[in-house]
Design a protein around this motif. Structure first.
Motif, mmCIF file in Angstrom:
data_model
loop_
_atom_site.group_PDB
_atom_site.id
_atom_site.type_symbol
_atom_site.label_atom_id
_atom_site.label_comp_id
_atom_site.label_asym_id
_atom_site.label_seq_id
_atom_site.Cartn_x
_atom_site.Cartn_y
_atom_site.Cartn_z
ATOM 1 N N UNK A 107 42.437 51.753 35.314
ATOM 2 C CA UNK A 107 41.233 51.009 34.951
ATOM 3 C C UNK A 107 41.372 49.566 35.404
ATOM 4 N N UNK A 108 40.322 49.022 35.996
ATOM 5 C CA UNK A 108 40.355 47.630 36.438
ATOM 6 C C UNK A 108 39.514 46.780 35.502
ATOM 7 N N UNK A 109 40.038 45.600 35.176
ATOM 8 C CA UNK A 109 39.304 44.673 34.316
ATOM 9 C C UNK A 109 38.588 43.656 35.179
ATOM 10 N N UNK A 110 37.425 43.215 34.701
ATOM 11 C CA UNK A 110 36.705 42.159 35.394
ATOM 12 C C UNK A 110 37.479 40.859 35.221
ATOM 13 N N UNK A 111 37.548 40.089 36.305
ATOM 14 C CA UNK A 111 38.274 38.827 36.243
ATOM 15 C C UNK A 111 37.478 37.803 35.442
#
Length: 119
Positions: A39-43
Motif C-alpha cells: 500500500x502506498x501513502x499519499x505524501x
C-alpha cells in the motif's frame, strides 16, 4: 488366507507410497503467487515554516481545541510536526493552553478553563 491379506495390505501401502511423489510433482505446475506492490501513502506536503495565516490560526483556533497534541495541530494546520511542537510550546509559555501530560514522545495540552467560562 491370512498370508494373502497381509500381502494385499503391503501392496496397498506401496501403491499409496507411489502416488504421493506423483502428486507432489504435479503440484509444482501451479502458477506462482504474485506479490502485491504494497500500500502506498499519499505524501504529506506540510509547510516547513509558519506563514501569517497559519500563525494566526495557531493563536485563534488551537486554544479552543479540547485536546491539543503536536500531531493534531500538524494535521489540521498542515504544518510539520516539529513546527507544531514549537508552536504549542509558545502557546503554553504565553498561558493560552494548559499542559496535561508531558512524555518523551508525546505532549498533551488542553484549553484553559477560564476561556471555556468566557464562551
Amino acid at each position: 488366507a491370512e498370508v494373502s491379506t497381509q500381502s494385499t495390505g503391503a501392496q496397498a501401502t506401496t501403491k499409496s507410497g507411489k502416488d504421493k511423489p506423483a502428486k507432489a510433482k504435479s503440484g509444482g505446475k501451479a502458477k506462482k503467487k504474485k506479490w502485491s506492490k504494497g500500500k502506498t501513502r499519499d505524501k504529506l506536503n506540510n509547510a516547513p515554516m509558519f506563514d501569517k495565516t497559519t500563525y494566526g490560526k495557531l493563536y485563534d483556533e488551537v486554544p479552543k481545541y479540547k485536546l491539543i497534541t503536536p500531531s493534531i495541530v500538524s494535521e489540521r494546520l498542515k504544518v510539520r510536526g516539529s513546527l507544531a511542537r514549537f508552536g504549542l510550546e509558545e502557546l503554553h509559555s504565553k498561558g493560552l493552553i494548559k499542559l496535561v501530560d508531558k512524555h518523551a514522545n508525546q505532549v498533551i495540552y488542553t484549553r484553559n478553563s477560564n476561556e471555556v467560562d468566557a464562551e
